[in-house]
Design an enzyme around this catalytic site. Sequence first.
Site, PDB file in Angstrom:
ATOM      1  N   LYS A  50      15.155  26.801 -16.524  1.00 16.06           N
ATOM      2  CA  LYS A  50      14.950  28.233 -16.702  1.00 16.06           C
ATOM      3  C   LYS A  50      15.690  28.823 -17.895  1.00 16.06           C
ATOM      4  CE  LYS A  50      15.877  30.884 -13.044  1.00 16.06           C
ATOM      5  NZ  LYS A  50      15.778  31.634 -11.808  1.00 16.06           N
ATOM      6  N   SER A  57      24.312  25.385 -12.032  1.00 17.49           N
ATOM      7  CA  SER A  57      25.575  25.410 -11.285  1.00 17.49           C
ATOM      8  C   SER A  57      26.492  24.230 -11.610  1.00 17.49           C
ATOM      9  CB  SER A  57      25.288  25.389  -9.781  1.00 17.49           C
ATOM     10  OG  SER A  57      24.725  26.603  -9.395  1.00 17.49           O
ATOM     11  N   THR A  58      25.915  23.074 -11.966  1.00 22.57           N
ATOM     12  CA  THR A  58      26.754  21.882 -12.218  1.00 22.57           C
ATOM     13  C   THR A  58      27.845  22.204 -13.224  1.00 22.57           C
ATOM     14  OG1 THR A  58      24.972  20.351 -11.700  1.00 22.57           O
ATOM     15  CG2 THR A  58      26.737  19.514 -13.120  1.00 22.57           C
ATOM     16  N   GLN A  62      34.236  23.019 -10.549  1.00 24.91           N
ATOM     17  CA  GLN A  62      35.610  22.839 -11.031  1.00 24.91           C
ATOM     18  C   GLN A  62      36.268  21.606 -10.422  1.00 24.91           C
ATOM     19  OE1 GLN A  62      37.544  26.540 -10.029  1.00 24.91           O
ATOM     20  NE2 GLN A  62      36.783  27.584 -11.853  1.00 24.91           N
ATOM     21  N   GLY A  64      35.718  18.831  -8.482  1.00 26.73           N
ATOM     22  CA  GLY A  64      35.423  17.457  -8.803  1.00 26.73           C
ATOM     23  C   GLY A  64      34.321  16.851  -7.975  1.00 26.73           C
ATOM     24  N   GLU A 129      40.938  18.117  -1.488  1.00 31.45           N
ATOM     25  CA  GLU A 129      40.447  19.483  -1.246  1.00 31.45           C
ATOM     26  C   GLU A 129      40.270  19.647   0.249  1.00 31.45           C
ATOM     27  OE1 GLU A 129      37.023  20.572  -3.590  1.00 31.45           O
ATOM     28  OE2 GLU A 129      37.951  19.901  -5.445  1.00 31.45           O
ATOM     29  N   ASP A 229      14.641  29.618  -6.410  1.00 35.99           N
ATOM     30  CA  ASP A 229      13.257  29.340  -6.841  1.00 35.99           C
ATOM     31  C   ASP A 229      12.654  28.113  -6.151  1.00 35.99           C
ATOM     32  OD1 ASP A 229      13.697  31.424  -8.627  1.00 35.99           O
ATOM     33  OD2 ASP A 229      14.212  30.079 -10.270  1.00 35.99           O
ATOM     34  N   HIS A 250      32.669  30.381  -0.374  1.00 32.75           N
ATOM     35  CA  HIS A 250      33.906  29.745  -0.850  1.00 32.75           C
ATOM     36  C   HIS A 250      35.059  30.684  -0.548  1.00 32.75           C
ATOM     37  CE1 HIS A 250      36.899  27.804  -3.336  1.00 32.75           C
ATOM     38  NE2 HIS A 250      36.052  26.792  -3.532  1.00 32.75           N
ATOM     39  N   ARG A 299      36.296  24.318   4.703  1.00 37.10           N
ATOM     40  CA  ARG A 299      36.047  25.591   4.017  1.00 37.10           C
ATOM     41  C   ARG A 299      35.646  26.726   4.958  1.00 37.10           C
ATOM     42  NH1 ARG A 299      32.705  24.390  -1.217  1.00 37.10           N
ATOM     43  NH2 ARG A 299      34.704  23.512  -1.803  1.00 37.10           N
ATOM     44  N   HIS A 360      28.674  30.663  -2.102  1.00 36.65           N
ATOM     45  CA  HIS A 360      28.967  29.533  -2.988  1.00 36.65           C
ATOM     46  C   HIS A 360      27.888  28.448  -2.955  1.00 36.65           C
ATOM     47  CE1 HIS A 360      31.466  26.804  -5.257  1.00 36.65           C
ATOM     48  NE2 HIS A 360      31.525  25.927  -4.274  1.00 36.65           N
ATOM     49  N   GLU A 384      21.291  20.727  -4.644  1.00 37.40           N
ATOM     50  CA  GLU A 384      21.501  21.840  -3.711  1.00 37.40           C
ATOM     51  C   GLU A 384      20.205  22.361  -3.102  1.00 37.40           C
ATOM     52  OE1 GLU A 384      23.907  25.034  -5.248  1.00 37.40           O
ATOM     53  OE2 GLU A 384      23.786  26.175  -3.380  1.00 37.40           O
ATOM     54  N   ARG A 395      29.262  22.133   4.259  1.00 40.84           N
ATOM     55  CA  ARG A 395      29.473  21.018   3.326  1.00 40.84           C
ATOM     56  C   ARG A 395      30.956  20.748   3.099  1.00 40.84           C
ATOM     57  NH1 ARG A 395      30.537  20.982  -2.089  1.00 40.84           N
ATOM     58  NH2 ARG A 395      30.122  23.215  -2.286  1.00 40.84           N
ATOM     59  N   SER A 400      29.027  17.934  -3.077  1.00 39.53           N
ATOM     60  CA  SER A 400      27.730  18.371  -3.618  1.00 39.53           C
ATOM     61  C   SER A 400      27.344  17.609  -4.880  1.00 39.53           C
ATOM     62  CB  SER A 400      27.735  19.867  -3.880  1.00 39.53           C
ATOM     63  OG  SER A 400      28.890  20.226  -4.592  1.00 39.53           O
TER      64      SER A 400
HETATM   65  C1  SIN Z   1      35.978  23.895  -5.712  1.00 41.94           C
HETATM   66  O1  SIN Z   1      36.381  23.382  -6.748  1.00 41.94           O
HETATM   67  O2  SIN Z   1      36.688  24.484  -4.905  1.00 41.94           O
HETATM   68  C2  SIN Z   1      34.523  23.816  -5.413  1.00 41.94           C
HETATM   69  C3  SIN Z   1      34.197  22.450  -5.050  1.00 41.94           C
HETATM   70  C4  SIN Z   1      32.978  22.428  -4.196  1.00 41.94           C
HETATM   71  O3  SIN Z   1      32.317  23.441  -4.004  1.00 41.94           O
HETATM   72  O4  SIN Z   1      32.710  21.360  -3.655  1.00 41.94           O
END
Ligand code: SIN
Length: 551
Positions: A50, A57-58, A62, A64, A129, A229, A250, A299, A360, A384, A395, A400
């Site tokens: 687009k 989003s990729t 941040q 990993g 995380e 979309d 998030h 999360r 998120h 996604e 998730r 992802s």
């Molecule tokens: C993040 O860096 O907190 C996002 C990672 C994610 O959404 O898996």
Amino acid sequence: MTAPAVPQRLAAPEPGWTDTVDVVVIGSGIAGLTAALEARELGTVLVVTKDVVASGSTQWAQGGIAAALGPGDSPEQHLQDTLVAGAGLSDPVAVRTLVTEGPDAVRDLIELGARFDSDAAGDLSLTREGGHHRNRIAHAGGDATGAEIERALVAAVKRAPGIRLMEHALVLDLLTAEDGAIAGVTVHVMGEGQLDGVGAIRSRAVILASGGLGQLYAATTNPSVSTGDGMALALRAGAKVRDLEFVQFHPTVLWLGKSAKGQQPLVSEAVRGEGAFLVDHEGKRFMQGQHELADLAPRDIVAKAIMRQMLASGKDHVFLDARHFGDEKWRVRFPTILASCRSHGIDPVRELIPVAPACHYSSGGVWTDLQGQTSVPGLYACGEVACTGVHGANRLASNSLLEGLVFARRITNSLATELPELREPAIDRRVPGLVDADVVPELQRVMTVGAGVIRSASGLAEAGATLAKLIEQPAGEPGTPGWEATNLVTVASALIAAATTREESRGSHWREDHPDRDDENWSGNLDLTLAAEGDSSRPGATFVPLQQEGK
Ligand code: SIN
């Protein structure tokens, strides 16, 4: 509640040109570009995106990519953490596929040219995380993992013969043959004028890799292109969409004030993974005692705890404390977040970071089997936009990018055995419709209030009723804003139908009128399809009990 009626196909000028390729890939993030690189072995590939190729989003990821790559870790442990986060709805066979194929997929990405961070001994640096019991998140550029992966994939695609890129192009609808199988797509190439710009691309297979639906909500970490979309296209083509009610918020998105709208800056979970913690307005830590992993709980648990704090205190944010990192750690490990905080006047080396949950990630999406095949022959999905069964009700962090990578590779295995024949598109007699582009801010408001972090039957019904009124508003001329708005209302209607049907709280679906998880009645998925009624269609949800054997 009956879901609002939505258009069955998009009002658009007749296609003025035709093209033919073997495989159309819609979307250019980790899933789309991986699928394209693999599919070129089978025939000609066209990637339609687009915006510019690296705009999805990729690029913004941040923290990993999670994979059992470190000493003492194993796919089995990664599987356990993923299943726990999924709150009983992940498909164990899909998760096993992810965690066992994941490590090689990441190694292949490195081979392709992605440069991940490593320690002094040259081993991959792995962090942690929310929801992970091991350090298994590989990262790049400190906190710029998605950007590095995207860079490596775009370079590989540009080097690869057999892949064409079509940028600034919006896919309007999927073309199907008399038997319902995929025959191609209609597409609008932006900036070429409406009549010249709309064309038809005939293809043997279409791979949806168009990302998520973050723009359904007023505040999101997703870029402006994330307008649902692919899910809308799939619904209009008769495909099954699964578990749309599970929208992940998030927990730590930089809070920029009440009126902040659109894409908001993320403060990665990896910041908590490296020792930051949440505090309330009195400076008191509130995650301790709520979960064995405290600030690193899955999360959904952290997002709910923050919402409870916000409701109890009447404030619209909490704080993240990472002052103890000091200047050097902030600069080396989290340069992107440091720059983003400072650009908004916050210095995380000396100050608390104001944060609040924002939309998120969509854990649900277009249903696929383990080969990425959707319920429409010739239509595949990955990333996604897809629901492979991995994420369940919530998730696990950094699964992802891995899911996009692993399942995009699997599609080509399946296409290699049977690339469908080129089909003649059937004449589409369904009534075209269009939603007014101006409805989007109100749609985002009602979705945030009625179908956001906290939901109830009355809030969802109100959101559904407002949506029905917005759809009735007369639309202007066909064009990108109206087509995107139509996709947003289609997906919003389906999401509301699912969220209304699921009368329990589980994972990222929180119903205050049904506060408990109800395994007896709700251990299963909700499948959504469009049921045609006259000129428009209504999304309807069907409950599918969990299969013991997996897929
Ligand atoms: C993040 O860096 O907190 C996002 C990672 C994610 O959404 O898996």
